[in-house]
Design a protein around this motif. Structure first.
Motif, PDB file in Angstrom:
ATOM      1  N   GLY A  83      -7.831  -3.601   4.399  1.00 39.25           N
ATOM      2  CA  GLY A  83      -6.729  -3.234   5.280  1.00 39.25           C
ATOM      3  C   GLY A  83      -6.795  -1.801   5.751  1.00 39.25           C
ATOM      4  N   ALA A  84      -5.834  -1.437   6.581  1.00 39.14           N
ATOM      5  CA  ALA A  84      -5.765  -0.075   7.113  1.00 39.14           C
ATOM      6  C   ALA A  84      -5.534   0.915   5.976  1.00 39.14           C
ATOM      7  N   ASN A  85      -6.045   2.128   6.172  1.00 44.63           N
ATOM      8  CA  ASN A  85      -5.998   3.153   5.137  1.00 44.63           C
ATOM      9  C   ASN A  85      -4.811   4.088   5.320  1.00 44.63           C
ATOM     10  N   TRP A  86      -4.546   4.859   4.270  1.00 45.51           N
ATOM     11  CA  TRP A  86      -3.559   5.937   4.343  1.00 45.51           C
ATOM     12  C   TRP A  86      -4.176   7.166   3.710  1.00 45.51           C
ATOM     13  N   TRP A  87      -3.951   8.346   4.333  1.00 44.27           N
ATOM     14  CA  TRP A  87      -4.581   9.578   3.849  1.00 44.27           C
ATOM     15  C   TRP A  87      -3.555  10.690   3.660  1.00 44.27           C
ATOM     16  N   LYS A 129       0.836  -1.207   0.000  1.00 45.41           N
ATOM     17  CA  LYS A 129       0.000   0.000   0.000  1.00 45.41           C
ATOM     18  C   LYS A 129       0.866   1.250   0.000  1.00 45.41           C
ATOM     19  N   ARG A 130       1.897   1.251   0.826  1.00 45.84           N
ATOM     20  CA  ARG A 130       2.768   2.420   0.904  1.00 45.84           C
ATOM     21  C   ARG A 130       3.535   2.640  -0.401  1.00 45.84           C
ATOM     22  N   ASP A 131       3.942   1.543  -1.051  1.00 42.99           N
ATOM     23  CA  ASP A 131       4.653   1.669  -2.325  1.00 42.99           C
ATOM     24  C   ASP A 131       3.714   2.193  -3.420  1.00 42.99           C
ATOM     25  N   VAL A 132       2.485   1.706  -3.427  1.00 42.89           N
ATOM     26  CA  VAL A 132       1.493   2.201  -4.387  1.00 42.89           C
ATOM     27  C   VAL A 132       1.227   3.674  -4.125  1.00 42.89           C
ATOM     28  N   ARG A 133       1.103   4.028  -2.864  1.00 43.01           N
ATOM     29  CA  ARG A 133       0.916   5.441  -2.484  1.00 43.01           C
ATOM     30  C   ARG A 133       2.029   6.308  -3.058  1.00 43.01           C
ATOM     31  N   ASP A 134       3.275   5.864  -2.903  1.00 46.07           N
ATOM     32  CA  ASP A 134       4.415   6.652  -3.375  1.00 46.07           C
ATOM     33  C   ASP A 134       4.382   6.826  -4.890  1.00 46.07           C
ATOM     34  N   VAL A 135       4.008   5.770  -5.596  1.00 41.56           N
ATOM     35  CA  VAL A 135       3.920   5.854  -7.059  1.00 41.56           C
ATOM     36  C   VAL A 135       2.874   6.887  -7.476  1.00 41.56           C
ATOM     37  N   ILE A 136       1.709   6.836  -6.815  1.00 42.76           N
ATOM     38  CA  ILE A 136       0.623   7.765  -7.147  1.00 42.76           C
ATOM     39  C   ILE A 136       1.016   9.198  -6.811  1.00 42.76           C
ATOM     40  N   ILE A 137       1.612   9.407  -5.641  1.00 39.99           N
ATOM     41  CA  ILE A 137       2.002  10.753  -5.231  1.00 39.99           C
ATOM     42  C   ILE A 137       3.056  11.326  -6.180  1.00 39.99           C
ATOM     43  N   LEU A 168      -9.776  11.413  -3.867  1.00 47.30           N
ATOM     44  CA  LEU A 168      -9.384  10.377  -4.809  1.00 47.30           C
ATOM     45  C   LEU A 168      -9.146   9.132  -3.970  1.00 47.30           C
ATOM     46  N   ARG A 169      -9.965   8.111  -4.183  1.00 44.82           N
ATOM     47  CA  ARG A 169      -9.886   6.887  -3.374  1.00 44.82           C
ATOM     48  C   ARG A 169      -9.357   5.752  -4.242  1.00 44.82           C
ATOM     49  N   VAL A 170      -8.279   5.126  -3.781  1.00 46.59           N
ATOM     50  CA  VAL A 170      -7.651   4.019  -4.501  1.00 46.59           C
ATOM     51  C   VAL A 170      -7.723   2.779  -3.620  1.00 46.59           C
ATOM     52  N   VAL A 171      -8.467   1.781  -4.074  1.00 50.08           N
ATOM     53  CA  VAL A 171      -8.676   0.562  -3.293  1.00 50.08           C
ATOM     54  C   VAL A 171      -7.889  -0.582  -3.934  1.00 50.08           C
ATOM     55  N   ILE A 172      -7.049  -1.217  -3.138  1.00 45.03           N
ATOM     56  CA  ILE A 172      -6.229  -2.331  -3.609  1.00 45.03           C
ATOM     57  C   ILE A 172      -6.885  -3.648  -3.209  1.00 45.03           C
ATOM     58  N   GLY A 173      -7.127  -4.523  -4.188  1.00 45.17           N
ATOM     59  CA  GLY A 173      -7.693  -5.838  -3.909  1.00 45.17           C
ATOM     60  C   GLY A 173      -9.021  -5.756  -3.189  1.00 45.17           C
TER      61      GLY A 173
END
Length: 237
Positions: A160-164, A72-80, A151-156
């Protein structure tokens, strides 16, 4: 002194004799109801103002497992990293929303590529809408609980816990780890929020401004209660 005491007792007796107990209770209940309506309306107005002027990013992990949380954190970094480039010249919330809508498929594609790179096959769903958020601190800026544009990005499975973070103004792209937000970002906030909204989000933890803290807690309490009730009803029905 005795005369004053007698006068007070006489007034109390008069109230008891002239105003029925039921009427007193009714007036008390009306006052409580009015106060509740006023505070709820105030909370809704503040949340509406914040929601209309902010865009948040919400990334939801597949599960709470360590691997999924790291993913999740890696996906977050890619999007940011991608959105930082796309929004670097955006000073307007409508333009920011247009960029996000335009790039929705690209955002999903980038997330899937990162997931695939790490050997997973989770689906990704991105959308722009109104979503509930708990109270969240970004450095020395605190946003009360409530419903926000995001912008909400849901994985699978999205269990799991969220990040904002905040895409507009760009709190996602600044380092808030040292407890402060840059003056330029605060200036952006000040330009798009009302004076009261700005005071609430920037002074919520200031011990020197008790009225601001009280107003923040009012918004936090009513919006957090609303979110919890909505979630409860959602699970029941």
């Amino acid at each position: 002194m005795n005369r004053i005491v007698k006068s007070v007792k006489g007034f109390g007796s008069g109230v008891k004799n002239n105003i029925p107990l039921k009427a007193v209770i009714l007036l008390f209940l009306i006052a409580i109801l009015w106060l509740g309506v006023y505070l709820t309306t105030y909370s809704e107005d503040v949340n509406k103002g914040l929601s209309e002027n902010l865009i948040r990013l919400h990334v939801v992990a597949n599960s709470d497992g360590d691997v999924d949380q790291a993913l999740k954190r890696d996906v977050r970094d890619v999007i940011i990293n991608y959105m930082q480039q796309q929004l670097k010249d955006s000073k307007d919330i409508e333009n920011t929303k247009n960029v996000i809508s335009r790039d929705m498929e690209k955002i999903e594609e980038l997330a899937k590529e990162e997931i695939f790179r790490q050997g997973k096959a989770y689906e990704v769903k991105a959308d722009m809408g109104i979503h509930p958020f708990p109270t969240k601190m970004y450095g020395d800026i605190t946003l009360p609980a409530g419903n926000y544009q995001a912008l909400r990005v849901v994985i699978g499975k999205g269990e799991g816990a969220n990040w904002w973070c905040v895409l507009f103004p760009p709190l996602c792209f600044v380092d808030a780890t040292h407890g402060t937000i840059s003056d330029s970002v605060k200036a952006d906030l000040k330009n798009i929020l009302t004076a009261e909204e700005y005071d609430i989000v920037t002074s919520a933890d200031s011990e020197d401004d008790i009225p601001i803290k009280v107003r923040f807690k009012i918004v936090e309490f009513f919006q957090d209660s609303r979110i919890k009730i909505s979630n409860l009803l959602g699970r029941i029905f």
